[in-house]
Motif scaffolding. Structure first.
Motif, PDB file in Angstrom:
ATOM      1  N   LEU A  48       0.855  -1.188   0.000  1.00 14.68           N
ATOM      2  CA  LEU A  48       0.000   0.000   0.000  1.00 14.68           C
ATOM      3  C   LEU A  48       0.891   1.237   0.000  1.00 14.68           C
ATOM      4  O   LEU A  48       1.813   1.340   0.820  1.00 14.68           O
ATOM      5  CB  LEU A  48      -0.897   0.036   1.236  1.00 14.68           C
ATOM      6  N   VAL A  53       0.699   4.955   0.858  1.00 19.22           N
ATOM      7  CA  VAL A  53      -0.253   5.722   1.673  1.00 19.22           C
ATOM      8  C   VAL A  53       0.325   7.077   2.057  1.00 19.22           C
ATOM      9  O   VAL A  53       1.539   7.227   2.248  1.00 19.22           O
ATOM     10  CB  VAL A  53      -0.622   4.924   2.952  1.00 19.22           C
ATOM     11  N   SER A  64      -8.571   4.657  -4.464  1.00 21.91           N
ATOM     12  CA  SER A  64      -7.449   3.776  -4.754  1.00 21.91           C
ATOM     13  C   SER A  64      -7.167   3.656  -6.250  1.00 21.91           C
ATOM     14  O   SER A  64      -8.077   3.597  -7.064  1.00 21.91           O
ATOM     15  CB  SER A  64      -7.724   2.378  -4.192  1.00 21.91           C
ATOM     16  N   VAL A  90      -7.270   7.740  10.096  1.00 22.46           N
ATOM     17  CA  VAL A  90      -7.946   6.451   9.965  1.00 22.46           C
ATOM     18  C   VAL A  90      -9.442   6.601  10.202  1.00 22.46           C
ATOM     19  O   VAL A  90     -10.216   5.685   9.915  1.00 22.46           O
ATOM     20  CB  VAL A  90      -7.384   5.392  10.950  1.00 22.46           C
ATOM     21  N   SER A  99      -9.862   3.125   5.066  1.00 18.56           N
ATOM     22  CA  SER A  99      -9.694   2.620   6.431  1.00 18.56           C
ATOM     23  C   SER A  99     -10.043   1.144   6.526  1.00 18.56           C
ATOM     24  O   SER A  99      -9.350   0.364   7.182  1.00 18.56           O
ATOM     25  CB  SER A  99     -10.560   3.431   7.408  1.00 18.56           C
ATOM     26  N   TYR A 152      -9.980  -1.112   4.080  1.00 24.40           N
ATOM     27  CA  TYR A 152      -8.971  -1.904   3.377  1.00 24.40           C
ATOM     28  C   TYR A 152      -7.699  -2.011   4.218  1.00 24.40           C
ATOM     29  O   TYR A 152      -7.124  -3.097   4.353  1.00 24.40           O
ATOM     30  CB  TYR A 152      -8.648  -1.259   2.029  1.00 24.40           C
ATOM     31  N   LEU A 153      -7.273  -0.897   4.792  1.00 23.50           N
ATOM     32  CA  LEU A 153      -6.065  -0.865   5.613  1.00 23.50           C
ATOM     33  C   LEU A 153      -6.125  -1.881   6.742  1.00 23.50           C
ATOM     34  O   LEU A 153      -5.157  -2.611   7.009  1.00 23.50           O
ATOM     35  CB  LEU A 153      -5.882   0.551   6.181  1.00 23.50           C
ATOM     36  N   GLN A 191      -4.983  -6.712   5.941  1.00 26.65           N
ATOM     37  CA  GLN A 191      -3.566  -6.744   6.341  1.00 26.65           C
ATOM     38  C   GLN A 191      -2.842  -7.994   5.865  1.00 26.65           C
ATOM     39  O   GLN A 191      -1.675  -7.935   5.488  1.00 26.65           O
ATOM     40  CB  GLN A 191      -3.443  -6.623   7.861  1.00 26.65           C
ATOM     41  N   VAL A 214       3.039  -1.130   4.356  1.00 27.55           N
ATOM     42  CA  VAL A 214       2.685   0.213   3.886  1.00 27.55           C
ATOM     43  C   VAL A 214       3.950   1.011   3.603  1.00 27.55           C
ATOM     44  O   VAL A 214       4.865   1.043   4.436  1.00 27.55           O
ATOM     45  CB  VAL A 214       1.838   0.950   4.949  1.00 27.55           C
ATOM     46  N   TYR A 220       4.781   4.666   3.417  1.00 30.18           N
ATOM     47  CA  TYR A 220       4.097   5.896   3.823  1.00 30.18           C
ATOM     48  C   TYR A 220       4.877   7.112   3.347  1.00 30.18           C
ATOM     49  O   TYR A 220       6.075   7.240   3.604  1.00 30.18           O
ATOM     50  CB  TYR A 220       3.933   5.942   5.341  1.00 30.18           C
ATOM     51  N   ILE A 243      -1.321   4.418  11.883  1.00 26.79           N
ATOM     52  CA  ILE A 243      -1.021   3.150  11.203  1.00 26.79           C
ATOM     53  C   ILE A 243       0.070   2.393  11.954  1.00 26.79           C
ATOM     54  O   ILE A 243      -0.007   1.172  12.133  1.00 26.79           O
ATOM     55  CB  ILE A 243      -0.596   3.415   9.742  1.00 26.79           C
TER      56      ILE A 243
END
Length: 279
Positions: A10, A12, A43, A65, A76, A78-79, A83, A89, A91, A108
């Motif tokens: 991800l 992010v 996304s 979040v 949120s 999906y995060l 997992q 992630v 970031y 996160i």
């Protein structure tokens, strides 16, 4: 020979931090960006191959979040729920808006999600006389920092290499301290629901999605506090506390030259947009 499974990551960060530029650089594609609703939080996905490994990049983001829109709610969910399907992630922080970006980063991080941290546009900060002590910053956050200038392709291969080597860091230390008045309740809730850290329990209440079920849980653990909890108030409490913590970190790692020379463009603007001389 068994085919290697595609690794998913991800990407992010807050909207407008250069995240889409990093995405385009990683995946060698052009992605439409803009400041209107939905574009910077919805996304997008792309792929790249590095050292014979295919990586799928899911580009998504938010300010927190706690969602304030449908797009952010999707992010949120999906995060948290997916997992097991992504390696970690990556970031993106922007050097000129560290405070704003660190809110979501620490949320996160406190969820125990493995992360790689990228600070983008350091050159922009330096042009404005802002110096970031990357070593101290890294130590304060408990994570290695990759510096990038995505527009110039600087640091992109370093990100690819870190992803390839699985250099995602998962922290066991929670930066958010539960307020005293809720500590006993959150501790009991975490234990009852089997959360591996108390921030997950705090967040399950603050999101507001579990409140109906929580009242049943509270009856089982003999705690009536759930009935008086207001998710939005808990979110505000958390945000205030996190920004207080972020301020302490940044005060220790950022310095600014007191009389830094103005940028040439700023000097020109004083003349060019002046209501008299600009004519």
């Amino acid at each position: 020979m068994q085919e290697n499974k595609k690794k998913q990551i991800l990407l992010v960060g807050n909207p407008n931090v250069g995240k889409s530029t990093v995405f385009n650089s990683l995946c060698n594609k052009k992605q439409k960006t803009g400041n209107y609703a939905g574009v910077t939080v919805a996304s997008h996905s792309g792929n790249y191959v590095y050292k014979n490994e295919e990586i799928e990049v899911i580009d998504s983001g938010s300010y927190s979040v706690y969602p304030s829109s449908e797009d952010e709610a999707i992010f949120s969910k999906y995060l948290i729920d997916e997992q097991k399907n992504y390696a970690g992630v990556v970031y993106i922080l922007e050097a000129l808006s560290l405070k704003r970006g660190l809110l979501l980063f620490q949320q996160i991080q406190d969820l125990g999600i493995p992360m790689i941290l990228v600070v983008n546009q350091i050159d922009q900060a330096e042009r404005r006389g802002i110096t970031i002590d990357i070593q101290k910053f890294s130590e304060s956050l408990g994570i290695r920092i990759i510096q990038t200038n995505a527009k110039e392709q600087i640091g992109i291969d370093e990100i690819r290499n870190a992803v390839h080597n699985n250099e995602f860091v998962k922290t066991d230390k929670i930066s958010f301290e539960t307020p005293n008045e809720h500590r006993d309740f959150i501790h009991k809730l975490a234990s009852h629901k089997g959360f591996d850290n108390e921030y997950k329990a705090w967040m399950s209440v603050s999101l507001g999605t579990d409140l109906g079920r929580l009242e049943t849980v509270m009856e089982q653990i003999h705690d009536a506090e759930a009935k008086s909890l207001v998710p939005k108030r808990l979110q505000v409490q958390e945000t205030v506390r996190r920004y207080q913590n972020v301020d302490k970190i940044l005060n220790n790692v950022i310095s600014k030259k007191p009389q830094f020379k103005e940028l040439l463009t700023e000097k020109l603007d004083r003349v060019l947009v002046h209501k008299f001389w600009g004519m």
